[in-house]
Motif scaffolding. Structure first.
Motif, PDB file in Angstrom:
ATOM      1  N   GLN A  62       0.834  -1.204   0.000  1.00  0.00           N
ATOM      2  CA  GLN A  62       0.000   0.000   0.000  1.00  0.00           C
ATOM      3  C   GLN A  62       0.869   1.254   0.000  1.00  0.00           C
ATOM      4  N   ARG A  73       2.194   1.859  -3.483  1.00  0.00           N
ATOM      5  CA  ARG A  73       1.174   2.410  -4.382  1.00  0.00           C
ATOM      6  C   ARG A  73       0.889   3.867  -4.062  1.00  0.00           C
ATOM      7  N   ALA A  74       0.957   4.255  -2.787  1.00  0.00           N
ATOM      8  CA  ALA A  74       0.637   5.622  -2.377  1.00  0.00           C
ATOM      9  C   ALA A  74       1.822   6.572  -2.528  1.00  0.00           C
TER      10      ALA A  74
END
Length: 110
Positions: A41, A44-45
């Motif tokens: 995550q 992706r961020a």
């Protein structure tokens, strides 16, 4: 022939011991899966690497001290992304080009 004891008390003790270890292993697996999920995550961020970076000095006003190619390993922690035009202008103004990533060569400003 089994290497296990024959009496019920020791068999139940072994069963309890191994169940405890299986639970600990399952907890460790769940924690590792959670860390991997959080890592993915985070990737992706994460914002994309800028093309050009301005390294800033210390103190009030933090003046620019060096221009880097985005992702340069030698860039310090005090930095901000800049555009190609800003990088060229900074080099023209005499701000130092990083000797490791050579943004002046990348920009064609030698």
């Amino acid at each position: 022939m089994s290497d296990l004891p024959y009496d019920l008390l020791r068999l139940r003790t072994l069963r309890t011991w191994h169940a405890m270890w299986v639970e600990r292993i399952d907890d460790a697996i769940a924690a590792a899966e959670q860390r991997e999920k959080e890592r993915q995550q985070g990737e992706r961020a994460r914002p994309p690497t800028p093309d050009w970076i301005m390294e800033l000095g210390i103190g009030v006003g933090r003046r620019p001290i060096e221009v880097h190619v985005g992702g340069c390993y030698a860039a310090g922690k005090r930095q901000r992304p800049i555009s190609r035009e800003q990088a060229v202008a900074a080099l023209d103004e005499g701000i130092r080009a990083c000797i490791h990533c050579r943004p002046d060569a990348e920009l064609g400003v030698l």
